[in-house]
Design a protein around this motif. Structure first.
Motif, PDB file in Angstrom:
ATOM      1  N   TRP A  39       0.836  -1.204   0.000  1.00 20.40           N
ATOM      2  CA  TRP A  39       0.000   0.000   0.000  1.00 20.40           C
ATOM      3  C   TRP A  39       0.871   1.254   0.000  1.00 20.40           C
ATOM      4  O   TRP A  39       0.549   2.244  -0.662  1.00 20.40           O
ATOM      5  CB  TRP A  39      -0.940   0.002   1.207  1.00 20.40           C
ATOM      6  N   THR A  42       2.132   1.852  -3.438  1.00 19.54           N
ATOM      7  CA  THR A  42       1.050   2.421  -4.243  1.00 19.54           C
ATOM      8  C   THR A  42       0.905   3.910  -3.950  1.00 19.54           C
ATOM      9  O   THR A  42       0.759   4.725  -4.867  1.00 19.54           O
ATOM     10  CB  THR A  42      -0.268   1.682  -3.970  1.00 19.54           C
ATOM     11  N   ALA A  43       0.958   4.270  -2.667  1.00 14.09           N
ATOM     12  CA  ALA A  43       0.852   5.684  -2.283  1.00 14.09           C
ATOM     13  C   ALA A  43       1.996   6.494  -2.886  1.00 14.09           C
ATOM     14  O   ALA A  43       1.784   7.590  -3.423  1.00 14.09           O
ATOM     15  CB  ALA A  43       0.851   5.815  -0.760  1.00 14.09           C
ATOM     16  N   VAL A  75      -5.255  11.154  -3.345  1.00  9.79           N
ATOM     17  CA  VAL A  75      -5.455   9.709  -3.272  1.00  9.79           C
ATOM     18  C   VAL A  75      -4.191   9.033  -2.736  1.00  9.79           C
ATOM     19  O   VAL A  75      -4.272   8.084  -1.955  1.00  9.79           O
ATOM     20  CB  VAL A  75      -5.886   9.137  -4.643  1.00  9.79           C
ATOM     21  N   CYS A  79      -4.065   6.869   0.632  1.00  8.72           N
ATOM     22  CA  CYS A  79      -3.547   5.506   0.557  1.00  8.72           C
ATOM     23  C   CYS A  79      -2.504   5.261   1.653  1.00  8.72           C
ATOM     24  O   CYS A  79      -2.493   4.200   2.282  1.00  8.72           O
ATOM     25  CB  CYS A  79      -2.962   5.265  -0.832  1.00  8.72           C
ATOM     26  N   ARG A  82      -4.340   5.085   4.963  1.00  8.39           N
ATOM     27  CA  ARG A  82      -5.098   3.832   4.999  1.00  8.39           C
ATOM     28  C   ARG A  82      -4.173   2.654   5.252  1.00  8.39           C
ATOM     29  O   ARG A  82      -4.529   1.705   5.947  1.00  8.39           O
ATOM     30  CB  ARG A  82      -5.838   3.654   3.679  1.00  8.39           C
ATOM     31  N   ALA A  83      -2.967   2.691   4.716  1.00  9.95           N
ATOM     32  CA  ALA A  83      -2.029   1.580   4.879  1.00  9.95           C
ATOM     33  C   ALA A  83      -1.727   1.328   6.349  1.00  9.95           C
ATOM     34  O   ALA A  83      -1.805   0.190   6.820  1.00  9.95           O
ATOM     35  CB  ALA A  83      -0.732   1.873   4.111  1.00  9.95           C
ATOM     36  N   PHE A 105     -11.888   0.899   0.957  1.00  9.68           N
ATOM     37  CA  PHE A 105     -10.855   1.742   0.379  1.00  9.68           C
ATOM     38  C   PHE A 105     -10.371   1.278  -0.984  1.00  9.68           C
ATOM     39  O   PHE A 105     -10.106   2.119  -1.843  1.00  9.68           O
ATOM     40  CB  PHE A 105      -9.670   1.921   1.327  1.00  9.68           C
ATOM     41  N   LEU A 109      -9.826   3.838  -4.006  1.00 13.13           N
ATOM     42  CA  LEU A 109      -8.557   3.954  -4.727  1.00 13.13           C
ATOM     43  C   LEU A 109      -8.753   3.690  -6.217  1.00 13.13           C
ATOM     44  O   LEU A 109      -8.280   4.455  -7.062  1.00 13.13           O
ATOM     45  CB  LEU A 109      -7.529   2.983  -4.154  1.00 13.13           C
TER      46      LEU A 109
END
Length: 132
Positions: A39, A42-43, A75, A79, A82-83, A105, A109
């Motif tokens: 995650w 990804t962020a 976003v 992210c 959220r991770a 989420f 995303l």
């Protein structure tokens, strides 16, 4: 809301998780950590994409460029938050012997990335550049 506040406190004091239930099999904790790292990657990619749009597409109209940049950065930030929250919630659930928490989420995303992709298609098709 109270659970979220407890989760946020655990972000900064993860050793407190040891007070929750029993220590799970280390393989599950390591898998949870790998998911967290995925995650975070990804962020970072989303944040990098936001900066790339801003820096490498100067010919886009200002509003379009700033809008796309903002969505990607927002976003990406969501992210990252959220991770860590998901990592804490999963670790707590494993220690308590509960089912892993579900999250909406991934839909948020995906929608954010799809929104940027559609916007970029529109920009390319419409030719919204500053010089035109």
């Amino acid at each position: 809301m109270i659970d979220f506040v407890k989760d946020v406190r655990l972000w900064f004091a993860p050793a407190r998780l040891e007070e929750e239930g029993e220590t799970p099999d280390y393989r599950f904790s390591l898998a949870n950590e790998r998911t967290f790292l995925a995650w975070i990657r990804t962020a970072l990619a989303l944040v990098g994409g936001g900066f790339a749009v801003d820096q490498f597409l100067p010919d886009l109209r200002w509003g379009v460029r700033v809008g796309l940049t903002f969505v990607l950065l927002a976003v990406g930030a969501a992210c990252a938050v959220r991770a860590v929250n998901h990592w804490v919630r999963c670790e707590r659930a494993m220690r308590r012997g509960e089912g892993l928490p579900l999250s909406r989420f991934p839909v948020v995303l995906s929608a954010g990335v799809a929104l940027v992709a559609v916007a970029m298609v529109v920009v390319v098709l419409m030719g919204w550049t500053a010089g035109r």
